[in-house]
Motif scaffolding. Structure first.
Motif, PDB file in Angstrom:
ATOM      1  N   UNK A 268       0.849  -1.204   0.000  1.00  0.00           N
ATOM      2  CA  UNK A 268       0.000   0.000   0.000  1.00  0.00           C
ATOM      3  C   UNK A 268       0.877   1.244   0.000  1.00  0.00           C
ATOM      4  N   UNK A 269       0.494   2.228  -0.833  1.00  0.00           N
ATOM      5  CA  UNK A 269       1.233   3.486  -0.887  1.00  0.00           C
ATOM      6  C   UNK A 269       0.658   4.454   0.162  1.00  0.00           C
ATOM      7  N   UNK A 270       1.442   4.758   1.172  1.00  0.00           N
ATOM      8  CA  UNK A 270       0.998   5.641   2.250  1.00  0.00           C
ATOM      9  C   UNK A 270       1.593   7.047   2.134  1.00  0.00           C
ATOM     10  N   UNK A 271       2.028   7.434   0.949  1.00  0.00           N
ATOM     11  CA  UNK A 271       2.666   8.740   0.770  1.00  0.00           C
ATOM     12  C   UNK A 271       1.744   9.878   1.208  1.00  0.00           C
ATOM     13  N   UNK A 272       0.527   9.888   0.707  1.00  0.00           N
ATOM     14  CA  UNK A 272      -0.419  10.956   1.047  1.00  0.00           C
ATOM     15  C   UNK A 272      -0.808  10.897   2.527  1.00  0.00           C
ATOM     16  N   UNK A 273      -0.917   9.680   3.038  1.00  0.00           N
ATOM     17  CA  UNK A 273      -1.252   9.528   4.452  1.00  0.00           C
ATOM     18  C   UNK A 273      -0.157  10.123   5.322  1.00  0.00           C
ATOM     19  N   UNK A 346      -5.555   5.612   2.685  1.00  0.00           N
ATOM     20  CA  UNK A 346      -6.111   6.968   2.624  1.00  0.00           C
ATOM     21  C   UNK A 346      -6.550   7.410   4.010  1.00  0.00           C
ATOM     22  N   UNK A 347      -6.534   8.719   4.199  1.00  0.00           N
ATOM     23  CA  UNK A 347      -7.021   9.290   5.443  1.00  0.00           C
ATOM     24  C   UNK A 347      -8.536   9.429   5.342  1.00  0.00           C
ATOM     25  N   UNK A 348      -9.238   8.953   6.369  1.00  0.00           N
ATOM     26  CA  UNK A 348     -10.689   9.070   6.375  1.00  0.00           C
ATOM     27  C   UNK A 348     -11.108  10.515   6.606  1.00  0.00           C
ATOM     28  N   UNK A 349     -12.196  10.891   6.006  1.00  0.00           N
ATOM     29  CA  UNK A 349     -12.829  12.173   6.306  1.00  0.00           C
ATOM     30  C   UNK A 349     -13.582  11.987   7.622  1.00  0.00           C
ATOM     31  N   UNK A 350     -13.116  12.627   8.673  1.00  0.00           N
ATOM     32  CA  UNK A 350     -13.716  12.421   9.997  1.00  0.00           C
ATOM     33  C   UNK A 350     -15.213  12.707  10.028  1.00  0.00           C
ATOM     34  N   UNK A 351     -15.659  13.666   9.231  1.00  0.00           N
ATOM     35  CA  UNK A 351     -17.076  14.041   9.251  1.00  0.00           C
ATOM     36  C   UNK A 351     -17.953  13.021   8.536  1.00  0.00           C
TER      37      UNK A 351
END
Length: 471
Positions: A268-273, A346-351
């Protein structure tokens, strides 16, 4: 005087030469007239006095230099005492400031409440001239862009910024990193981690711990404070990193020490994370400059630590604990969670993790009143305003734990600010469906059963009688 009389060398009496008529001492007779004359003139008063008076006069003569000496010494001692008093009076403000600094910075902040709710702290009052003396006579109205007396005032509950929506890394690099006296971003293994191996954790206002807590060892189904719950996973690796910043901005000394985690995997590519995890660590540093706090204080110290509160094959939650000090005053503190979809990188959208509407907000207030202490900000605000704060990504506080999901907000209310969360063990019915993951964790705990067994009854958030509470 008749030259036939001389002084006796033994007793000093005036006598005829040869043998002293007073003491019987025998002595030479060849004494010049001028010597006798000069020696007689000096003790003239003593000769006219009786032997007793002579002795007393002699004592008075010797005390003639003692008394001025005593007076002089007394004057010196008095002067010394006066100087000590003056120095003590002058030193009081300095010593008070040192004590305040020790109380505010060098000692651990007290845990206000064992529950995750933080009370409404009173912000330091500052009059128009910024000297905190509340004296209107010397007030000077500052520039509006430096300090606005009502900048932090809100009639109802309002969001307290704790996210990254206003953060731009390229701008941050240009404006702060390139001009810093010192800036580095290194793995914790290559530098000294002052949070894990030092005492920097004492500077953080909110309670937390890096000591791992077994997931089935919680005594109650309430999540009381942020605690480490990271378990090694075969699908990815976690690296702890430290960011150090030191520089001069707007004439202010700005010092920051921030921690975060980076994720690595072969699949998994976690660059953006990883960028998001890094940006959250330094977002408040950037905001200190944008809010021009640097123009209000000479020294600004920022501490931001990160703790992994839960992880498995599908999700990982990191909570950032941040506190900023302007001089010796707490400028701001908050918690913020980042939740990662580990399968898709990916980072989850908390909302979008939960469905948060007015109905959920009412449930949230009721749960808070039962789990935590009564909080003015959520009870005396319109429920729609509570919903608005819970849907603001910068103020929403949400993360996974071994007890389920923790949800709440960082808020401002009147001149106060803080954060509050509630624990939901079984949160399936509240999920939005935006993210697909197994939500079974936390179900081994049952809040409602625990409260029933311990006589803890739900409280109605809408009270008819406010007299029981300090408003």
């Amino acid at each position: 005087m008749n030259s036939e009389f001389v002084f006796c060398p033994r007793c000093g009496a005036v006598t005829k030469p040869g043998v002293c008529t007073n003491c019987g001492f025998k002595f030479e007779t060849e004494i010049k007239t001028e010597e006798i004359s000069s020696n007689i003139q000096a003790p003239q008063q003593e000769i006219e006095a009786s032997p007793y008076v002579k002795q007393k006069n002699g004592e008075k003569k010797s005390k003639g230099w003692v008394i001025p000496l005593i007076i002089g010494l007394s004057a010196v001692v008095l002067l010394f005492v006066v100087l000590i008093i003056v120095a003590a009076i002058a030193f009081i403000p300095i010593s008070t400031k040192i004590i305040q600094a020790q109380n505010n910075v060098n000692t651990p902040p007290a845990t206000v409440n064992p529950n995750p709710v933080q009370p409404d702290p009173v912000l330091p009052s500052i009059d128009d001239d910024g000297d905190k003396d509340n004296n209107p006579d010397d007030d000077v109205v500052p520039d509006d862009d430096i300090y606005d007396e009502f900048a932090n005032y809100s009639e109802t509950i309002a969001p307290l910024y704790g996210g990254t929506s206003e953060f731009d890394y390229d701008e941050f690099e240009k404006e702060l990193i390139d001009k810093a006296n010192e800036y580095w971003d290194l793995p914790a293994e290559e530098t000294y981690d002052y949070y894990l191996a030092g005492n920097y954790s004492y500077y953080l206002f909110s309670s937390y711990s890096h000591d791992f807590k077994e997931r089935d060892s919680y005594e109650a189904p309430y999540y009381e404070y942020v605690v480490d719950s990271y378990i090694e996973n075969d699908n990815y690796d976690v690296e702890r990193r430290i960011i150090r910043y030191e520089g001069n901005v707007d004439g202010s000394y700005l010092n920051a020490y921030c921690a975060y985690y980076a994720l690595y995997s072969d699949d998994v590519d976690f660059t953006k994370v990883n960028e998001a995890l890094r940006n959250q660590a330094i977002s408040e540093l950037d905001k200190c400059v944008k809010d021009k706090i640097t123009k209000k204080a000479y020294n600004i110290n920022l501490y931001s630590d990160a703790v992994i509160t839960y992880n498995n094959d599908e999700v990982l939650s990191v909570v950032y604990n941040t506190t900023v000090y302007a001089e010796n005053e707490t400028e701001v503190f908050y918690l913020h969670g980042i939740n990662v979809d580990m399968v898709n990188g990916r980072v989850m959208d908390n909302t979008k993790i939960l469905n948060i509407d007015d109905s959920f907000s009412k449930f949230f207030v009721q749960r808070s009143n039962t789990q935590n202490s009564f909080l003015d900000s959520i009870n005396y605000s319109d429920i729609k305003d509570v919903t608005k704060v819970l849907n603001d990504d910068d103020s929403l506080l949400i993360f996974f734990t071994p007890l389920g999901i923790e949800v709440g907000c960082n808020y401002r209310y009147h001149y106060s600010y803080g954060w509050v969360t509630v624990t939901i063990n079984n949160f399936d019915n509240y999920l939005s469906g935006e993210y697909d993951f197994n939500a079974d964790f936390g179900k081994s705990y049952d809040i409602y059963k625990y409260e029933q067994e311990n006589g803890i009854t739900p409280k109605d958030p809408y009270f008819d009688n406010y007299d029981d509470y300090d408003l």
